[in-house]
Design a protein around this motif. Structure first.
Motif, PDB file in Angstrom:
ATOM      1  N   GLU A 125      48.793  43.204  38.114  1.00 26.45           N
ATOM      2  CA  GLU A 125      47.802  42.605  39.007  1.00 26.45           C
ATOM      3  C   GLU A 125      46.555  42.250  38.198  1.00 26.45           C
ATOM      4  O   GLU A 125      45.853  43.126  37.693  1.00 26.45           O
ATOM      5  CB  GLU A 125      47.452  43.599  40.121  1.00 26.45           C
ATOM      6  CG  GLU A 125      46.417  43.099  41.099  1.00 26.45           C
ATOM      7  CD  GLU A 125      46.013  44.162  42.102  1.00 26.45           C
ATOM      8  OE1 GLU A 125      45.053  43.919  42.851  1.00 26.45           O
ATOM      9  OE2 GLU A 125      46.643  45.238  42.122  1.00 26.45           O
ATOM     10  N   LEU A 126      46.293  40.953  38.063  1.00 28.91           N
ATOM     11  CA  LEU A 126      45.117  40.481  37.324  1.00 28.91           C
ATOM     12  C   LEU A 126      44.082  39.992  38.331  1.00 28.91           C
ATOM     13  O   LEU A 126      44.350  39.067  39.103  1.00 28.91           O
ATOM     14  CB  LEU A 126      45.504  39.352  36.373  1.00 28.91           C
ATOM     15  CG  LEU A 126      46.589  39.696  35.334  1.00 28.91           C
ATOM     16  CD1 LEU A 126      46.942  38.467  34.518  1.00 28.91           C
ATOM     17  CD2 LEU A 126      46.119  40.823  34.432  1.00 28.91           C
ATOM     18  N   ASP A 127      42.936  40.621  38.327  1.00 31.44           N
ATOM     19  CA  ASP A 127      41.943  40.236  39.328  1.00 31.44           C
ATOM     20  C   ASP A 127      40.681  39.625  38.733  1.00 31.44           C
ATOM     21  O   ASP A 127      39.765  39.258  39.471  1.00 31.44           O
ATOM     22  CB  ASP A 127      41.577  41.430  40.213  1.00 31.44           C
ATOM     23  CG  ASP A 127      41.170  42.651  39.397  1.00 31.44           C
ATOM     24  OD1 ASP A 127      40.859  42.489  38.206  1.00 31.44           O
ATOM     25  OD2 ASP A 127      41.174  43.754  39.963  1.00 31.44           O
ATOM     26  N   ASP A 128      40.603  39.493  37.401  1.00 34.92           N
ATOM     27  CA  ASP A 128      39.434  38.827  36.815  1.00 34.92           C
ATOM     28  C   ASP A 128      39.832  38.133  35.513  1.00 34.92           C
ATOM     29  O   ASP A 128      40.786  38.524  34.841  1.00 34.92           O
ATOM     30  CB  ASP A 128      38.301  39.823  36.562  1.00 34.92           C
ATOM     31  CG  ASP A 128      38.723  40.967  35.666  1.00 34.92           C
ATOM     32  OD1 ASP A 128      38.759  40.773  34.438  1.00 34.92           O
ATOM     33  OD2 ASP A 128      39.032  42.062  36.198  1.00 34.92           O
ATOM     34  N   ALA A 131      42.619  35.981  30.766  1.00 32.07           N
ATOM     35  CA  ALA A 131      42.586  37.288  31.447  1.00 32.07           C
ATOM     36  C   ALA A 131      42.860  38.366  30.410  1.00 32.07           C
ATOM     37  O   ALA A 131      43.828  38.276  29.644  1.00 32.07           O
ATOM     38  CB  ALA A 131      43.632  37.344  32.553  1.00 32.07           C
ATOM     39  N   ILE A 132      42.016  39.373  30.361  1.00 35.61           N
ATOM     40  CA  ILE A 132      42.153  40.446  29.372  1.00 35.61           C
ATOM     41  C   ILE A 132      42.592  41.716  30.094  1.00 35.61           C
ATOM     42  O   ILE A 132      41.872  42.237  30.948  1.00 35.61           O
ATOM     43  CB  ILE A 132      40.822  40.691  28.637  1.00 35.61           C
ATOM     44  CG1 ILE A 132      40.347  39.391  27.971  1.00 35.61           C
ATOM     45  CG2 ILE A 132      40.975  41.804  27.616  1.00 35.61           C
ATOM     46  CD1 ILE A 132      38.968  39.495  27.367  1.00 35.61           C
ATOM     47  N   ASP A 133      43.775  42.203  29.759  1.00 33.57           N
ATOM     48  CA  ASP A 133      44.294  43.422  30.389  1.00 33.57           C
ATOM     49  C   ASP A 133      45.415  43.974  29.523  1.00 33.57           C
ATOM     50  O   ASP A 133      45.812  43.346  28.530  1.00 33.57           O
ATOM     51  CB  ASP A 133      44.807  43.119  31.807  1.00 33.57           C
ATOM     52  CG  ASP A 133      44.581  44.289  32.762  1.00 33.57           C
ATOM     53  OD1 ASP A 133      44.764  45.447  32.322  1.00 33.57           O
ATOM     54  OD2 ASP A 133      44.228  44.044  33.932  1.00 33.57           O
ATOM     55  N   VAL A 134      45.926  45.122  29.902  1.00 34.56           N
ATOM     56  CA  VAL A 134      47.032  45.725  29.157  1.00 34.56           C
ATOM     57  C   VAL A 134      48.305  44.922  29.404  1.00 34.56           C
ATOM     58  O   VAL A 134      48.430  44.201  30.401  1.00 34.56           O
ATOM     59  CB  VAL A 134      47.242  47.198  29.580  1.00 34.56           C
ATOM     60  CG1 VAL A 134      46.035  48.033  29.196  1.00 34.56           C
ATOM     61  CG2 VAL A 134      47.503  47.299  31.081  1.00 34.56           C
ATOM     62  N   ASP A 135      49.268  45.047  28.496  1.00 35.53           N
ATOM     63  CA  ASP A 135      50.494  44.250  28.588  1.00 35.53           C
ATOM     64  C   ASP A 135      51.256  44.486  29.885  1.00 35.53           C
ATOM     65  O   ASP A 135      51.850  43.566  30.447  1.00 35.53           O
ATOM     66  CB  ASP A 135      51.408  44.565  27.399  1.00 35.53           C
ATOM     67  CG  ASP A 135      50.848  44.031  26.093  1.00 35.53           C
ATOM     68  OD1 ASP A 135      50.003  43.125  26.152  1.00 35.53           O
ATOM     69  OD2 ASP A 135      51.258  44.534  25.024  1.00 35.53           O
ATOM     70  N   ALA A 150      50.175  45.206  32.804  1.00 35.57           N
ATOM     71  CA  ALA A 150      49.421  44.959  34.038  1.00 35.57           C
ATOM     72  C   ALA A 150      50.178  43.990  34.943  1.00 35.57           C
ATOM     73  O   ALA A 150      50.637  42.935  34.502  1.00 35.57           O
ATOM     74  CB  ALA A 150      48.046  44.405  33.706  1.00 35.57           C
ATOM     75  N   SER A 187      46.728  37.888  43.002  1.00 39.11           N
ATOM     76  CA  SER A 187      46.536  38.052  41.568  1.00 39.11           C
ATOM     77  C   SER A 187      46.320  36.703  40.883  1.00 39.11           C
ATOM     78  O   SER A 187      46.776  35.657  41.362  1.00 39.11           O
ATOM     79  CB  SER A 187      47.763  38.739  40.967  1.00 39.11           C
ATOM     80  OG  SER A 187      47.620  38.896  39.574  1.00 39.11           O
ATOM     81  N   THR A 189      50.362  54.228  40.954  1.00 39.81           N
ATOM     82  CA  THR A 189      49.265  53.400  41.449  1.00 39.81           C
ATOM     83  C   THR A 189      49.475  53.166  42.936  1.00 39.81           C
ATOM     84  O   THR A 189      50.580  52.838  43.370  1.00 39.81           O
ATOM     85  CB  THR A 189      49.219  52.043  40.718  1.00 39.81           C
ATOM     86  OG1 THR A 189      48.977  52.275  39.330  1.00 39.81           O
ATOM     87  CG2 THR A 189      48.118  51.164  41.281  1.00 39.81           C
TER      88      THR A 189
END
Length: 391
Positions: A289-292, A281-285, A287, A354, A340
């Motif tokens: 909620e990971l949805d992809d 999963a690629i996102d900011v540190d 984050a 998530s 958010t």
């Protein structure tokens, strides 16, 4: 009028009542006279007079009413009929004394229930209202007094909330606990964001601001709502003006908690096990909620197969449920620099929906095969899957 050697004139429109028999009063005696009158006021005597005059269907002047009213005091201690006592009073005094007459005038000037002015030219004449009229006016008076009491209690609550430190201010939900309180706060909020639906909301907001010593402006309303803790310090007024919800109702939160604790995956039997895949999963540190997420494998012929995994909220939320309807109404999560506002309740979104690292997660996965030059050769929707998010 002469006072301290200075002549003062009084305009006719400034005269509200001329006290009979008080022509020789000294100016220094007026204050004492007025104080005595206020000390002798008893609204219950007005009701007594109304009963007597209604029974006789009789209209009276202020002086005549004074004679009726202040006979009540004598009647409470003398055993005789009203008519006998009235005649005795007239024989002794001739007519009501100045003090009693002025008291009667004050009672009538404040009366909104028992008497109506029948003639106002020259000498005013008052007639008793009917019993039905009095009952209705008393009902309205009691309702008005109750409303005024509720309003004063609200103002006291607002002042108390305003003085409290941020951590002790009432939660936003507490303002909605009682319908009458919520109606007034809702009016103040509508005034703050220039979206009053009617004049009643404007009037209510104006009354609150005036009672709180604030100017009747939208900015003053915003500041007051911040001061009591109803609005956050960095409130986004554009969201409010667009009627975009920024929190979830209690019943939505309760339903979300129920899903997290008791819900089962209705598609479990049909899910494809993709747990052997490495999932990234690629996102900011920061984050929550990971949805992809992504996976990649090399096929035997050297081509690359890419997997795209999307979190599957339908494993928890069924179509037509209360949470589904609320999410449809919101349409999307809102991401702003200051806050958010998730489409689903926060804990449900971050935990149940998530793609959490190191845990078995429900997903909908799509796979594509790439040519050696990176072009897509073909793809496949694998529907519901089970995956582990590694990184």
């Amino acid at each position: 009028m002469m006072q301290n050697g200075i002549t003062t004139s009084i305009k006719p429109q400034q005269v509200t009542f001329i006290v009979p028999g008080a022509e020789n009063f000294e100016p220094t005696e007026i204050s004492e006279f007025v104080q005595k009158a206020h000390d002798n006021l008893d609204p219950a005597l007005l009701e007594f007079a109304w009963n007597e005059l209604l029974e006789k269907n009789k209209s009276v002047t202020v002086q005549e009413l004074a004679e009726v009213i202040y006979l009540e005091v004598m009647m409470s201690n003398i055993d005789c009929s009203f008519n006998d006592l009235f005649l005795s009073y007239q024989m002794i005094f001739g007519s009501a004394e100045p003090l009693e007459t002025y008291c009667a005038h004050l009672l009538l000037s404040r009366d909104e229930v028992y008497f109506a002015v029948l003639e106002s030219k020259g000498l005013s004449v008052y007639g008793p209202r009917t019993a039905n009229q009095v009952d209705e006016l008393l009902r309205r008076k009691l309702a008005k007094e109750a409303s005024e009491k509720e309003f004063e209690e609200l103002i006291q609550f607002l002042r108390s909330a305003k003085q409290k430190p941020p951590q002790d201010k009432p939660p936003r939900s507490s303002w909605k606990a009682e319908e009458k309180t919520w109606h007034k706060i809702e009016s103040l909020e509508a005034f703050a964001i220039d979206s009053c639906k009617n004049d009643d909301q404007k009037k209510t907001a104006g009354m609150i601001l005036k009672a709180m010593g604030q100017a009747k402006t939208s900015s003053a309303a915003v500041n007051l709502l911040i001061d009591i803790g109803y609005f956050p310090v960095h409130v986004n007024l554009d969201l409010l003006k667009l009627n975009l919800p920024t929190d979830h109702r209690d019943e939505i939160l309760s339903a979300a908690e129920s899903l997290l604790s008791t819900s089962t995956d209705l598609d479990e039997a049909d899910r494809i096990d993709l747990t052997p895949l490495k999932v990234y999963a690629i996102d900011v540190d920061e984050a929550d909620e990971l949805d992809d997420a992504l996976s990649a494998t090399r096929l035997q012929d050297g081509r690359i197969k890419i997997w795209i995994h999307i979190a599957d909220p339908t494993s928890l939320v069924q179509p037509g449920s209360i949470i589904d309807k609320d999410a449809r109404r919101r349409g999307t999560s809102i991401f702003l620099p200051t806050a958010t506002y998730p489409m689903f309740p926060e804990r449900l979104a971050m935990e149940g929906m998530s793609l959490q690292q190191g845990k078995l997660c429900n997903a909908v996965s799509v796979s594509v095969v790439l040519r050696s030059d990176g072009r897509i050769l073909g793809g496949k929707l694998n529907h519901q899957t089970d995956i582990y998010v590694d990184i």
